[in-house]
Design an enzyme around this catalytic site. Structure first.
Site, PDB file in Angstrom:
ATOM      1  N   GLY A   1     -10.957 -21.903 -10.634  1.00 35.65           N
ATOM      2  CA  GLY A   1     -10.455 -21.997  -9.263  1.00 35.65           C
ATOM      3  C   GLY A   1     -11.204 -23.076  -8.501  1.00 35.65           C
ATOM      4  N   ASP A   2     -10.740 -23.347  -7.278  1.00 30.94           N
ATOM      5  CA  ASP A   2     -11.391 -24.348  -6.417  1.00 30.94           C
ATOM      6  C   ASP A   2     -11.403 -25.742  -7.039  1.00 30.94           C
ATOM      7  OD1 ASP A   2     -12.003 -22.254  -4.613  1.00 30.94           O
ATOM      8  OD2 ASP A   2     -13.669 -21.702  -5.916  1.00 30.94           O
TER       9      ASP A   2
ATOM     10  N   GLY B   1      -4.953 -27.394  -3.502  1.00 32.04           N
ATOM     11  CA  GLY B   1      -4.271 -27.483  -2.208  1.00 32.04           C
ATOM     12  C   GLY B   1      -3.971 -28.916  -1.831  1.00 32.04           C
TER      13      GLY B   1
ATOM     14  N   GLN C   1      -6.292 -19.597  -8.017  1.00 35.37           N
ATOM     15  CA  GLN C   1      -7.430 -19.363  -8.909  1.00 35.37           C
ATOM     16  C   GLN C   1      -7.374 -20.385 -10.057  1.00 35.37           C
ATOM     17  OE1 GLN C   1      -5.527 -16.198  -8.028  1.00 35.37           O
ATOM     18  NE2 GLN C   1      -6.756 -16.536  -6.210  1.00 35.37           N
TER      19      GLN C   1
ATOM     20  N   ARG D   1     -21.096 -21.679  -4.233  1.00 40.51           N
ATOM     21  CA  ARG D   1     -20.531 -21.712  -5.581  1.00 40.51           C
ATOM     22  C   ARG D   1     -21.591 -22.099  -6.599  1.00 40.51           C
ATOM     23  NH1 ARG D   1     -15.600 -25.158  -3.343  1.00 40.51           N
ATOM     24  NH2 ARG D   1     -14.346 -23.486  -2.444  1.00 40.51           N
TER      25      ARG D   1
HETATM   26  P1  IMP Z   1     -10.701 -11.128  -6.949  1.00 38.58           P
HETATM   27  O1  IMP Z   1      -9.569 -12.017  -7.345  1.00 38.58           O
HETATM   28  O2  IMP Z   1     -10.959 -11.117  -5.497  1.00 38.58           O
HETATM   29  O3  IMP Z   1     -10.596  -9.772  -7.555  1.00 38.58           O
HETATM   30  O4  IMP Z   1     -12.032 -11.771  -7.600  1.00 38.58           O
HETATM   31  C1  IMP Z   1     -12.243 -11.825  -9.004  1.00 38.58           C
HETATM   32  C2  IMP Z   1     -13.033 -13.069  -9.389  1.00 38.58           C
HETATM   33  O5  IMP Z   1     -12.224 -14.221  -9.164  1.00 38.58           O
HETATM   34  C3  IMP Z   1     -14.294 -13.298  -8.568  1.00 38.58           C
HETATM   35  O6  IMP Z   1     -15.235 -13.946  -9.388  1.00 38.58           O
HETATM   36  C4  IMP Z   1     -13.852 -14.245  -7.471  1.00 38.58           C
HETATM   37  O7  IMP Z   1     -14.895 -15.012  -6.949  1.00 38.58           O
HETATM   38  C5  IMP Z   1     -12.871 -15.104  -8.250  1.00 38.58           C
HETATM   39  N1  IMP Z   1     -11.815 -15.685  -7.410  1.00 38.58           N
HETATM   40  C6  IMP Z   1     -10.731 -15.068  -6.895  1.00 38.58           C
HETATM   41  N2  IMP Z   1      -9.965 -15.905  -6.215  1.00 38.58           N
HETATM   42  C7  IMP Z   1     -10.544 -17.103  -6.299  1.00 38.58           C
HETATM   43  C8  IMP Z   1     -10.198 -18.397  -5.813  1.00 38.58           C
HETATM   44  O8  IMP Z   1      -9.169 -18.618  -5.192  1.00 38.58           O
HETATM   45  N3  IMP Z   1     -11.068 -19.407  -6.114  1.00 38.58           N
HETATM   46  C9  IMP Z   1     -12.182 -19.204  -6.850  1.00 38.58           C
HETATM   47  N4  IMP Z   1     -12.539 -18.013  -7.344  1.00 38.58           N
HETATM   48  C10 IMP Z   1     -11.727 -16.973  -7.063  1.00 38.58           C
HETATM   49 MG    MG Z   2     -10.317 -22.145  -3.282  1.00 35.25          MG
END
Ligand code: IMP
Ligand code: MG
Length: 398
Positions: A11-12, A16, A223, A304
């Site tokens: 992710g990141d 976007g 993600q 991060r």
């Molecule tokens: P959840 O999706 O909130 O359940 O998080 C599960 C894992 O995915 C965690 O390690 C979060 O930090 C990561 N995560 C969820 N959404 C994102 C995103 O949009 N960007 C980066 N990491 C994410």
């Molecule tokens: Mg992000």
């Protein structure tokens, strides 16, 4: 034709900004999974916007933005987001279409997320590091067939349905979590009522018919592939299919329409939350990446974890997604590093082996060597490289 854009790391990756850049080439931009755990950041005229629920094509006035059935929705977050964009005159009411089959995130899902994380830490010593947006409990309810869908907001007994699910959740939560709950449920129901004025429909019918008429759709992933529920670093993953197959399921579009799969990756690697990260840098170089890259979560503000690029991982995620085009982001963050490393294999103990590249300090030839090496290893063209946060900070690399 359907093009799918997704992240190849944790992710990141800067999706976007890329979606915003590519939107003019399409008729529709459609999110297919995840929820407000996503934070898609865009800079327009020096203003920063972070989108959690609305597709990143919203800043262009012609395209229709779709929130697909594979997404889960927090009504309050969506409405707040729409409000924040009000001054831009984007005509959102007419440009946003929401699948009638979307599952709703209730306030108790958010409480359960927090509670589950606390329990996990006690039992295993380590949280997942969830964004605490209620993602896992909501998908869990979806698959156990207890969830509420947005079409339910139109039913005469919606309130009863909410209360029934809340009762189930309450039994799973400790008392101290329930203090402000009645109030939150009331706000939730009000927000759901407010959503009724938006265009909610079976998007799978709309989108397939539009494809037949020759229209084009860009599917927006959230993600990254290494957070995929099946192929990510389980259990340290999110609860949806972030990989290319997820786009067909999450929008109800047949795979016969898929044209390109565009994989986005950062010039180095970052991860928020816990879980495996072989090329992580726990030293001052890692800290320098945090600073130069402004690596703080756009949804939670968390710092991060940073490390070098991992080609073993990228090879895997290109393979399982069937990536046809690559886009690399944030290469400017590496501008003033003396040397830049990249992992192209793991040794027999699973420890990363690194190749070292000369830093470039804006020496374009050195930078090009890094890009070309990655391209040759992955055997996929890197069509664009992002060199800054602004809308036009790109180099085309054909
Ligand atoms: P959840 O999706 O909130 O359940 O998080 C599960 C894992 O995915 C965690 O390690 C979060 O930090 C990561 N995560 C969820 N959404 C994102 C995103 O949009 N960007 C980066 N990491 C994410
Ligand atoms: Mg992000």
């Amino acid at each position: 034709m359907l093009d799918i854009l997704l992240g190849l790391q944790f992710g990141d990756e800067g999706k976007g900004k890329i979606i915003d850049l590519l939107t003019p080439e399409y008729d529709y931009v459609a999110r297919f999974q995840g929820g407000p755990n996503a934070g898609h950041t865009l800079y327009l005229d020096d203003n920063k916007y972070v989108l959690h629920q609305i597709p990143s094509g919203i800043f262009h006035k012609k395209q229709i933005c779709v929130i697909g059935n594979g997404v889960i929705l927090n009504p309050l977050i969506l409405l707040n987001e729409i409000n924040k964009l009000n001054h831009l005159d984007l005509n959102i009411e007419n440009r946003l279409i929401i699948s009638d089959k979307i599952n709703l995130i209730l306030p108790t899902h958010i409480l359960l997320d927090k509670w589950n994380e606390e329990q996990r830490e006690i039992e295993t010593g380590q949280k997942i590091g969830s964004t605490l947006k209620g993602i896992s409990p909501t998908y869990k309810d979806k698959y156990s067939r207890n969830g509420l869908r947005i079409c339910d907001i139109f039913s005469f007994n919606f309130k009863d349905k909410v209360n029934k699910l809340v009762q189930i959740h309450k039994q799973l939560l400790p008392n101290e979590y329930l203090n402000n709950l009645d109030n939150e449920i009331e706000i939730f129901i009000e927000s759901c009522n407010e959503l009724k004025k938006y265009n909610i429909q079976p998007i799978e019918i709309l989108l397939n018919n539009e494809l037949k008429k020759g229209k084009s759709i860009l599917a927006e992933g959230a993600q990254g592939s290494m957070l995929d529920i099946d192929f990510g670093t389980y259990p340290y993953v999110t609860s949806s299919s972030t990989t290319s197959g997820g786009a067909c399921v999450g929008l109800g579009i047949s795979p016969i329409w898929v044209n390109k799969v565009i994989g986005v990756f950062k010039a180095y690697t970052t991860r928020v939350g816990n879980g495996d990260f072989p090329t992580e840098l726990l030293d001052e170089i890692g800290e320098k990446l945090v600073k130069s890259g402004n690596e703080f979560g756009s949804t939670t503000g968390r710092k991060r974890r940073c490390g070098w690029l991992d080609l073993v991982q990228l090879n895997y995620t290109c393979l399982i997604n069937g990536v046809t085009d690559l886009i690399m982001t944030k290469i400017d963050v590496l501008n003033d590093f003396e040397e830049i490393k990249l992992c192209n294999k793991y040794d027999k103990n699973g420890i990363p082996d690194y190749l070292t590249f000369n830093g470039w300090n804006n020496n374009i030839n050195n930078r090009m060597m890094y890009i070309k090496f990655i391209e040759s290893e992955l055997k996929i063209n890197i069509s664009k490289v992002s060199i800054g946060t602004g809308r036009n900070d790109f180099i085309n690399n054909n």
